[in-house]
Design an enzyme around this catalytic site. Structure first.
Site, PDB file in Angstrom:
ATOM      1  N   TRP A   1      32.481  34.544  38.029  1.00 23.00           N
ATOM      2  CA  TRP A   1      32.897  35.056  36.443  1.00 23.00           C
ATOM      3  C   TRP A   1      34.084  34.368  36.206  1.00 23.00           C
ATOM      4  O   TRP A   1      35.205  34.579  36.832  1.00 23.00           O
ATOM      5  CB  TRP A   1      33.132  36.467  36.570  1.00 23.00           C
ATOM      6  CG  TRP A   1      33.191  37.356  35.492  1.00 23.00           C
ATOM      7  CD1 TRP A   1      32.697  37.086  34.419  1.00 23.00           C
ATOM      8  CD2 TRP A   1      34.466  38.312  35.151  1.00 23.00           C
ATOM      9  NE1 TRP A   1      33.293  38.081  33.329  1.00 23.00           N
ATOM     10  CE2 TRP A   1      34.343  38.728  34.009  1.00 23.00           C
ATOM     11  CE3 TRP A   1      35.579  38.752  36.240  1.00 23.00           C
ATOM     12  CZ2 TRP A   1      35.242  39.775  33.466  1.00 23.00           C
ATOM     13  CZ3 TRP A   1      36.179  39.765  35.622  1.00 23.00           C
ATOM     14  CH2 TRP A   1      36.245  40.253  34.392  1.00 23.00           C
TER      15      TRP A   1
ATOM     16  N   LYS B   1      28.277  48.616  33.351  1.00 20.78           N
ATOM     17  CA  LYS B   1      26.818  48.199  33.346  1.00 20.78           C
ATOM     18  C   LYS B   1      26.114  49.303  33.700  1.00 20.78           C
ATOM     19  O   LYS B   1      25.183  49.909  33.200  1.00 20.78           O
ATOM     20  CB  LYS B   1      26.524  46.935  34.153  1.00 20.78           C
ATOM     21  CG  LYS B   1      27.677  45.956  34.271  1.00 20.78           C
ATOM     22  CD  LYS B   1      27.551  45.285  33.148  1.00 20.78           C
ATOM     23  CE  LYS B   1      28.716  44.140  32.887  1.00 20.78           C
ATOM     24  NZ  LYS B   1      29.501  43.441  32.273  1.00 20.78           N
TER      25      LYS B   1
ATOM     26  N   ALA C   1      30.379  45.116  40.036  1.00 22.42           N
ATOM     27  CA  ALA C   1      29.968  45.451  38.747  1.00 22.42           C
ATOM     28  C   ALA C   1      28.752  45.668  38.610  1.00 22.42           C
ATOM     29  O   ALA C   1      28.471  46.182  37.142  1.00 22.42           O
ATOM     30  CB  ALA C   1      30.525  44.418  38.038  1.00 22.42           C
TER      31      ALA C   1
ATOM     32  N   ASP D   1      34.398  42.442  44.095  1.00 22.37           N
ATOM     33  CA  ASP D   1      34.197  42.737  42.868  1.00 22.37           C
ATOM     34  C   ASP D   1      32.644  43.345  42.581  1.00 22.37           C
ATOM     35  O   ASP D   1      31.598  42.569  42.740  1.00 22.37           O
ATOM     36  CB  ASP D   1      34.337  41.646  42.040  1.00 22.37           C
ATOM     37  CG  ASP D   1      34.119  42.099  40.471  1.00 22.37           C
ATOM     38  OD1 ASP D   1      34.233  43.027  40.313  1.00 22.37           O
ATOM     39  OD2 ASP D   1      34.546  41.039  39.684  1.00 22.37           O
TER      40      ASP D   1
END
Ligand code: LMR
Length: 394
Positions: free
Chosen positions: A127, A243, A210, A208
Protein backbone atom coordinates in the site's frame (compact mmCIF):
# COMPACT_ATOMS: atom_id res chain seq x y z
CA UNK A 1 6.73 31.13 4.51
CA UNK A 2 4.30 29.42 2.16
CA UNK A 3 6.50 30.23 -0.84
CA UNK A 4 8.90 27.52 0.34
CA UNK A 5 6.32 24.81 -0.28
CA UNK A 6 6.20 22.74 -3.43
CA UNK A 7 3.21 20.72 -4.60
CA UNK A 8 3.16 17.34 -2.82
CA UNK A 9 3.72 14.18 -4.84
CA UNK A 10 0.22 12.80 -5.57
CA UNK A 11 -0.87 9.59 -3.82
CA UNK A 12 -1.73 7.36 -6.76
CA UNK A 13 -4.91 5.98 -5.19
CA UNK A 14 -6.26 9.41 -4.24
CA UNK A 15 -5.27 10.86 -7.64
CA UNK A 16 -7.31 8.17 -9.40
CA UNK A 17 -10.49 9.24 -7.57
CA UNK A 18 -10.17 12.69 -9.17
CA UNK A 19 -9.47 11.29 -12.65
CA UNK A 20 -12.48 8.96 -12.45
CA UNK A 21 -14.81 11.70 -11.22
CA UNK A 22 -13.74 13.99 -14.07
CA UNK A 23 -14.33 11.35 -16.77
CA UNK A 24 -17.62 12.17 -18.54
CA UNK A 25 -17.92 8.80 -20.34
CA UNK A 26 -20.99 6.70 -19.58
CA UNK A 27 -20.22 3.15 -18.52
CA UNK A 28 -16.86 4.01 -16.97
CA UNK A 29 -15.62 1.35 -14.57
CA UNK A 30 -13.98 2.21 -11.23
CA UNK A 31 -11.65 -0.53 -10.02
CA UNK A 32 -9.57 1.99 -8.03
CA UNK A 33 -9.84 2.83 -4.34
CA UNK A 34 -10.70 -0.07 -2.04
CA UNK A 35 -14.31 0.42 -1.07
CA UNK A 36 -16.90 -2.35 -1.09
CA UNK A 37 -19.74 -1.99 -3.57
CA UNK A 38 -22.98 -3.94 -3.87
CA UNK A 39 -24.69 -5.08 -7.08
CA UNK A 40 -26.07 -1.56 -7.59
CA UNK A 41 -22.61 -0.02 -7.23
CA UNK A 42 -23.43 1.47 -3.83
CA UNK A 43 -21.29 1.28 -0.71
CA UNK A 44 -24.01 0.50 1.83
CA UNK A 45 -24.07 1.32 5.53
CA UNK A 46 -24.12 -2.11 7.16
CA UNK A 47 -27.40 -3.07 8.88
CA UNK A 48 -25.82 -3.51 12.31
CA UNK A 49 -24.07 -0.15 11.99
CA UNK A 50 -27.35 1.61 11.17
CA UNK A 51 -29.11 -0.12 14.07
CA UNK A 52 -26.37 0.83 16.53
CA UNK A 53 -26.32 4.40 15.24
CA UNK A 54 -30.09 4.75 15.78
CA UNK A 55 -29.73 3.43 19.31
CA UNK A 56 -26.80 5.76 19.94
CA UNK A 57 -28.71 8.84 18.84
CA UNK A 58 -31.51 7.93 21.26
CA UNK A 59 -29.36 6.98 24.22
CA UNK A 60 -26.22 9.10 24.15
CA UNK A 61 -26.37 11.75 26.87
CA UNK A 62 -23.13 13.63 26.36
CA UNK A 63 -20.37 14.24 23.88
CA UNK A 64 -17.78 15.24 26.41
CA UNK A 65 -14.23 13.94 25.98
CA UNK A 66 -13.25 10.33 26.44
CA UNK A 67 -9.69 9.34 27.40
CA UNK A 68 -6.71 9.74 25.07
CA UNK A 69 -6.69 6.00 24.27
CA UNK A 70 -10.33 6.20 23.19
CA UNK A 71 -13.32 4.01 23.95
CA UNK A 72 -12.06 1.14 26.11
CA UNK A 73 -14.97 -1.16 25.21
CA UNK A 74 -14.09 -0.66 21.55
CA UNK A 75 -10.40 -1.39 22.15
CA UNK A 76 -11.19 -4.54 24.16
CA UNK A 77 -13.73 -5.72 21.57
CA UNK A 78 -11.26 -5.28 18.73
CA UNK A 79 -8.52 -6.93 20.76
CA UNK A 80 -10.67 -10.03 21.25
CA UNK A 81 -11.84 -10.07 17.63
CA UNK A 82 -8.25 -10.00 16.39
CA UNK A 83 -6.18 -11.89 18.95
CA UNK A 84 -8.80 -14.31 20.30
CA UNK A 85 -7.70 -16.16 23.39
CA UNK A 86 -4.22 -17.20 22.25
CA UNK A 87 -2.47 -14.18 23.75
CA UNK A 88 -2.97 -13.21 27.37
CA UNK A 89 -5.11 -10.05 27.28
CA UNK A 90 -2.91 -8.34 29.88
CA UNK A 91 0.01 -8.54 27.44
CA UNK A 92 -1.90 -6.51 24.85
CA UNK A 93 -1.98 -2.73 25.08
CA UNK A 94 -4.18 -0.81 22.70
CA UNK A 95 -5.43 2.62 21.76
CA UNK A 96 -8.11 3.83 19.42
CA UNK A 97 -6.84 5.72 16.36
CA UNK A 98 -8.43 7.63 13.49
CA UNK A 99 -8.68 4.72 11.03
CA UNK A 100 -6.10 2.08 10.20
CA UNK A 101 -3.92 4.75 8.63
CA UNK A 102 -3.89 6.54 11.97
CA UNK A 103 -2.81 3.28 13.62
CA UNK A 104 0.04 2.79 11.14
CA UNK A 105 1.14 6.37 11.76
CA UNK A 106 0.91 6.14 15.55
CA UNK A 107 2.82 2.84 15.62
CA UNK A 108 5.47 4.45 13.40
CA UNK A 109 5.77 7.20 16.00
CA UNK A 110 6.00 4.59 18.74
CA UNK A 111 8.87 2.86 16.88
CA UNK A 112 10.61 6.22 16.50
CA UNK A 113 10.21 6.86 20.22
CA UNK A 114 11.30 3.38 21.31
CA UNK A 115 14.08 2.67 18.85
CA UNK A 116 14.74 5.52 16.41
CA UNK A 117 17.54 3.61 14.71
CA UNK A 118 15.21 0.70 13.77
CA UNK A 119 14.82 -0.01 10.08
CA UNK A 120 11.34 -0.84 8.90
CA UNK A 121 10.91 -3.36 6.08
CA UNK A 122 7.83 -3.31 3.87
CA UNK A 123 6.73 -5.56 1.02
CA UNK A 124 7.32 -4.68 -2.61
CA UNK A 125 4.66 -3.96 -3.71
CA UNK A 126 2.66 -2.59 -0.79
CA UNK A 127 0.00 0.00 0.00
CA UNK A 128 1.73 3.25 -1.08
CA UNK A 129 1.01 4.94 2.25
CA UNK A 130 3.33 2.51 4.09
CA UNK A 131 6.61 3.86 2.69
CA UNK A 132 5.14 7.38 2.54
CA UNK A 133 4.34 7.40 6.29
CA UNK A 134 7.73 5.88 7.19
CA UNK A 135 9.51 8.56 5.13
CA UNK A 136 7.35 11.26 6.67
CA UNK A 137 8.34 10.07 10.14
CA UNK A 138 12.02 9.96 9.19
CA UNK A 139 12.29 6.21 9.85
CA UNK A 140 14.84 4.26 7.83
CA UNK A 141 13.02 1.81 5.62
CA UNK A 142 13.69 -0.82 3.02
CA UNK A 143 11.54 -2.93 0.66
CA UNK A 144 11.53 -6.73 0.54
CA UNK A 145 10.48 -8.76 -2.48
CA UNK A 146 7.11 -10.42 -1.94
CA UNK A 147 5.30 -11.27 -5.14
CA UNK A 148 6.07 -13.39 -8.17
CA UNK A 149 4.18 -11.70 -11.00
CA UNK A 150 4.65 -14.67 -13.34
CA UNK A 151 2.81 -17.14 -11.10
CA UNK A 152 0.67 -14.64 -9.17
CA UNK A 153 1.89 -16.22 -5.91
CA UNK A 154 3.95 -15.07 -2.93
CA UNK A 155 7.67 -15.41 -3.64
CA UNK A 156 8.51 -16.62 -0.16
CA UNK A 157 12.12 -17.49 -0.94
CA UNK A 158 12.81 -13.99 -2.22
CA UNK A 159 11.02 -12.53 0.80
CA UNK A 160 13.16 -14.55 3.20
CA UNK A 161 16.32 -13.70 1.29
CA UNK A 162 15.61 -9.95 1.55
CA UNK A 163 14.54 -10.14 5.19
CA UNK A 164 17.89 -11.75 6.01
CA UNK A 165 19.18 -8.16 6.00
CA UNK A 166 17.00 -7.26 9.02
CA UNK A 167 18.83 -6.97 12.33
CA UNK A 168 17.64 -7.48 15.90
CA UNK A 169 15.21 -4.70 16.78
CA UNK A 170 14.27 -3.97 13.16
CA UNK A 171 10.59 -4.03 12.22
CA UNK A 172 8.90 -5.94 9.38
CA UNK A 173 5.50 -4.79 8.14
CA UNK A 174 3.27 -7.74 7.20
CA UNK A 175 -0.26 -7.59 5.82
CA UNK A 176 -2.39 -9.61 8.26
CA UNK A 177 -4.53 -10.98 5.41
CA UNK A 178 -5.75 -9.86 1.99
CA UNK A 179 -2.45 -8.40 0.82
CA UNK A 180 -2.83 -4.94 -0.70
CA UNK A 181 -2.21 -4.62 -3.67
CA UNK A 182 -1.55 -8.19 -4.80
CA UNK A 183 -4.25 -10.37 -3.20
CA UNK A 184 -1.55 -13.06 -2.76
CA UNK A 185 -1.39 -14.05 0.89
CA UNK A 186 1.00 -15.75 3.25
CA UNK A 187 -0.29 -19.19 4.26
CA UNK A 188 -0.07 -20.55 7.78
CA UNK A 189 3.22 -22.31 7.05
CA UNK A 190 4.72 -19.03 5.89
CA UNK A 191 3.56 -17.36 9.10
CA UNK A 192 5.05 -20.19 11.15
CA UNK A 193 8.39 -19.97 9.32
CA UNK A 194 8.51 -16.18 9.73
CA UNK A 195 7.63 -16.51 13.42
CA UNK A 196 10.52 -18.90 13.98
CA UNK A 197 12.89 -16.65 12.10
CA UNK A 198 11.77 -13.45 13.86
CA UNK A 199 12.03 -15.18 17.26
CA UNK A 200 15.55 -16.38 16.53
CA UNK A 201 16.72 -12.97 15.29
CA UNK A 202 14.82 -10.54 17.54
CA UNK A 203 12.78 -8.98 14.73
CA UNK A 204 9.52 -7.20 15.57
CA UNK A 205 6.51 -7.64 13.26
CA UNK A 206 4.16 -4.77 12.59
CA UNK A 207 0.98 -6.25 11.17
CA UNK A 208 -1.39 -4.13 9.12
CA UNK A 209 -4.84 -5.72 9.42
CA UNK A 210 -7.27 -3.77 7.27
CA UNK A 211 -9.41 -6.54 5.76
CA UNK A 212 -10.25 -9.06 8.49
CA UNK A 213 -13.27 -11.00 7.22
CA UNK A 214 -12.72 -10.18 3.54
CA UNK A 215 -10.44 -13.14 2.77
CA UNK A 216 -11.29 -16.60 4.10
CA UNK A 217 -13.48 -15.44 7.02
CA UNK A 218 -13.10 -13.57 10.31
CA UNK A 219 -11.22 -16.35 12.13
CA UNK A 220 -9.16 -17.88 9.29
CA UNK A 221 -7.98 -14.41 8.28
CA UNK A 222 -6.16 -13.95 11.59
CA UNK A 223 -4.80 -17.50 12.03
CA UNK A 224 -1.29 -16.39 11.06
CA UNK A 225 -1.52 -13.22 13.13
CA UNK A 226 -2.60 -15.18 16.22
CA UNK A 227 0.15 -17.73 15.76
CA UNK A 228 2.80 -15.03 15.49
CA UNK A 229 1.53 -12.81 18.31
CA UNK A 230 1.27 -15.79 20.68
CA UNK A 231 4.83 -16.94 19.98
CA UNK A 232 6.82 -13.71 19.84
CA UNK A 233 7.70 -11.44 22.76
CA UNK A 234 6.62 -8.31 20.87
CA UNK A 235 4.15 -7.61 18.07
CA UNK A 236 2.71 -4.32 16.80
CA UNK A 237 -0.63 -4.36 15.01
CA UNK A 238 -2.63 -1.69 13.17
CA UNK A 239 -6.33 -2.50 12.74
CA UNK A 240 -8.92 -0.82 10.55
CA UNK A 241 -12.72 -0.93 10.70
CA UNK A 242 -13.09 0.92 7.40
CA UNK A 243 -13.78 -2.17 5.32
CA UNK A 244 -15.20 -4.87 7.59
CA UNK A 245 -17.60 -2.45 9.32
CA UNK A 246 -17.92 -0.18 6.26
CA UNK A 247 -17.07 2.83 8.44
CA UNK A 248 -14.65 4.42 5.98
CA UNK A 249 -15.35 8.09 6.58
CA UNK A 250 -15.87 7.77 10.32
CA UNK A 251 -12.18 6.89 10.72
CA UNK A 252 -12.22 3.92 13.09
CA UNK A 253 -9.06 2.00 13.90
CA UNK A 254 -6.84 0.79 16.70
CA UNK A 255 -3.13 0.40 17.39
CA UNK A 256 -2.13 -2.64 19.45
CA UNK A 257 1.14 -3.50 21.13
CA UNK A 258 1.79 -7.01 22.42
CA UNK A 259 4.50 -6.78 25.05
CA UNK A 260 6.67 -9.43 26.63
CA UNK A 261 5.06 -8.71 30.01
CA UNK A 262 1.87 -7.02 31.17
CA UNK A 263 3.98 -4.16 32.60
CA UNK A 264 5.61 -3.46 29.23
CA UNK A 265 2.25 -3.59 27.47
CA UNK A 266 0.86 -1.07 29.95
CA UNK A 267 3.78 1.33 29.45
CA UNK A 268 3.48 0.95 25.66
CA UNK A 269 -0.26 1.67 25.86
CA UNK A 270 0.49 4.77 27.92
CA UNK A 271 2.85 5.89 25.17
CA UNK A 272 0.18 5.32 22.51
CA UNK A 273 -2.13 7.52 24.58
CA UNK A 274 0.55 10.21 24.91
CA UNK A 275 1.20 10.13 21.16
CA UNK A 276 -2.53 10.47 20.51
CA UNK A 277 -2.55 13.51 22.80
CA UNK A 278 0.34 15.07 20.89
CA UNK A 279 -1.23 14.49 17.49
CA UNK A 280 -4.96 15.00 17.97
CA UNK A 281 -5.72 14.69 21.71
CA UNK A 282 -8.74 12.38 21.61
CA UNK A 283 -9.61 9.92 18.85
CA UNK A 284 -13.01 10.50 17.17
CA UNK A 285 -15.75 8.70 19.09
CA UNK A 286 -18.78 8.04 16.92
CA UNK A 287 -17.68 5.13 14.73
CA UNK A 288 -15.72 3.43 17.50
CA UNK A 289 -18.73 3.64 19.79
CA UNK A 290 -20.84 2.01 17.08
CA UNK A 291 -18.32 -0.85 16.75
CA UNK A 292 -18.21 -1.21 20.54
CA UNK A 293 -22.02 -1.48 20.61
CA UNK A 294 -22.06 -4.08 17.85
CA UNK A 295 -19.35 -6.20 19.45
CA UNK A 296 -21.02 -6.14 22.86
CA UNK A 297 -24.50 -7.12 21.66
CA UNK A 298 -25.00 -10.73 20.54
CA UNK A 299 -27.79 -9.95 18.06
CA UNK A 300 -25.93 -7.05 16.45
CA UNK A 301 -22.73 -9.10 16.28
CA UNK A 302 -24.56 -11.97 14.56
CA UNK A 303 -26.14 -9.63 12.01
CA UNK A 304 -22.82 -7.88 11.33
CA UNK A 305 -21.07 -11.23 10.82
CA UNK A 306 -23.81 -12.44 8.46
CA UNK A 307 -23.63 -9.32 6.31
CA UNK A 308 -19.84 -9.37 6.27
CA UNK A 309 -19.91 -13.00 5.18
CA UNK A 310 -22.29 -12.22 2.32
CA UNK A 311 -19.94 -9.42 1.19
CA UNK A 312 -17.05 -11.87 1.26
CA UNK A 313 -18.99 -14.44 -0.75
CA UNK A 314 -19.94 -11.78 -3.24
CA UNK A 315 -16.30 -10.86 -3.80
CA UNK A 316 -15.36 -14.53 -4.22
CA UNK A 317 -18.04 -14.93 -6.90
CA UNK A 318 -16.85 -11.81 -8.74
CA UNK A 319 -13.23 -12.91 -8.48
CA UNK A 320 -13.99 -16.27 -10.05
CA UNK A 321 -16.21 -14.71 -12.72
CA UNK A 322 -13.32 -12.49 -13.84
CA UNK A 323 -10.87 -15.40 -13.85
CA UNK A 324 -13.34 -17.41 -15.97
CA UNK A 325 -13.98 -14.51 -18.37
CA UNK A 326 -10.23 -13.99 -18.85
CA UNK A 327 -9.73 -17.70 -19.43
CA UNK A 328 -12.38 -17.62 -22.18
CA UNK A 329 -11.05 -14.40 -23.69
CA UNK A 330 -7.35 -15.29 -23.70
CA UNK A 331 -7.86 -19.00 -24.19
CA UNK A 332 -5.22 -19.59 -21.53
CA UNK A 333 -4.88 -20.27 -17.81
CA UNK A 334 -2.68 -17.19 -17.39
CA UNK A 335 -5.19 -15.46 -15.09
CA UNK A 336 -6.34 -18.48 -13.09
CA UNK A 337 -4.39 -17.17 -10.09
CA UNK A 338 -7.08 -14.49 -9.64
CA UNK A 339 -9.42 -17.19 -8.32
CA UNK A 340 -6.83 -18.29 -5.77
CA UNK A 341 -6.18 -14.77 -4.47
CA UNK A 342 -8.16 -13.50 -1.48
CA UNK A 343 -9.43 -10.17 -0.27
CA UNK A 344 -10.41 -6.97 -1.96
CA UNK A 345 -7.61 -6.80 -4.51
CA UNK A 346 -5.78 -8.63 -7.25
CA UNK A 347 -2.78 -7.47 -9.19
CA UNK A 348 -3.46 -7.95 -12.91
CA UNK A 349 0.13 -7.30 -13.77
CA UNK A 350 0.21 -4.71 -16.54
CA UNK A 351 2.65 -1.92 -17.20
CA UNK A 352 1.81 1.70 -16.34
CA UNK A 353 1.33 2.30 -20.09
CA UNK A 354 -1.16 -0.54 -20.48
CA UNK A 355 -3.11 0.57 -17.43
CA UNK A 356 -3.23 4.07 -18.91
CA UNK A 357 -4.42 2.64 -22.24
CA UNK A 358 -7.27 0.88 -20.41
CA UNK A 359 -8.22 4.21 -18.87
CA UNK A 360 -7.88 6.26 -22.06
CA UNK A 361 -9.40 3.82 -24.53
CA UNK A 362 -11.89 1.87 -22.40
CA UNK A 363 -12.69 4.12 -19.37
CA UNK A 364 -11.52 1.38 -17.01
CA UNK A 365 -9.70 2.67 -13.94
CA UNK A 366 -7.19 0.63 -11.93
CA UNK A 367 -4.32 1.58 -9.62
CA UNK A 368 -0.62 1.54 -10.54
CA UNK A 369 0.40 -1.47 -12.60
CA UNK A 370 -3.03 -3.08 -12.50
CA UNK A 371 -4.38 -3.38 -8.96
CA UNK A 372 -8.11 -3.95 -9.19
CA UNK A 373 -10.80 -3.62 -6.55
CA UNK A 374 -12.69 -6.90 -6.86
CA UNK A 375 -15.87 -5.40 -5.35
CA UNK A 376 -15.95 -2.85 -8.19
CA UNK A 377 -16.07 -5.48 -10.95
CA UNK A 378 -19.09 -5.06 -13.23
CA UNK A 379 -21.35 -8.06 -12.62
CA UNK A 380 -22.93 -7.82 -16.04
CA UNK A 381 -19.91 -6.58 -17.94
CA UNK A 382 -17.30 -9.20 -17.17
CA UNK A 383 -16.79 -10.30 -20.77
CA UNK A 384 -16.40 -6.72 -22.02
CA UNK A 385 -13.89 -6.08 -19.23
CA UNK A 386 -11.93 -9.21 -20.12
CA UNK A 387 -11.93 -8.16 -23.79
CA UNK A 388 -10.56 -4.72 -22.90
CA UNK A 389 -7.86 -6.21 -20.66
CA UNK A 390 -6.82 -8.56 -23.45
CA UNK A 391 -7.04 -5.78 -26.06
CA UNK A 392 -4.42 -3.62 -24.32
CA UNK A 393 -2.19 -6.67 -23.96
CA UNK A 394 -2.12 -7.12 -20.19
C1 LMR B 1 -6.94 1.31 -0.74
O1 LMR B 1 -5.83 0.78 -0.72
O2 LMR B 1 -7.55 1.59 -1.79
C2 LMR B 1 -7.63 1.63 0.55
O3 LMR B 1 -6.87 1.16 1.62
C3 LMR B 1 -8.00 3.05 0.68
C4 LMR B 1 -6.82 3.94 0.93
O4 LMR B 1 -6.86 4.69 1.90
O5 LMR B 1 -5.87 3.93 0.14
Amino acid sequence: MLETLTAPAPDKIIALIGLFAADPRAGKVDLGIGVYKDAEGRTPIMRAVKAAERQLVEEQQTKTYLGVTGDRTFVAGMRDLIFGEGVEAARIGGAQTPGGTGAVHQLGELIRRARPEARVFYSDPTWPNHPAILDHLGLASSAYRYYDAASGAVDFEAMQADLAAARAGDVVILHGCCHNPTGANLDLEHWQALTQDFAARGIVPMIDLAYQGFGDGLEPDVAGVRHMAAALPETLLAASCSKNFGLYRDRVGAAFVVGETAERAEVAEGNLGALNRLNFSFPPDHGAKVVAMILSDAALTADWKAELESMRQNMLTLRQALADALRRETNSDRFDYIGAHRGMFTQLGGTLEKVKALRDEHAIYMVGTGRINIAGLPRDGMDALAQAIAAVGI
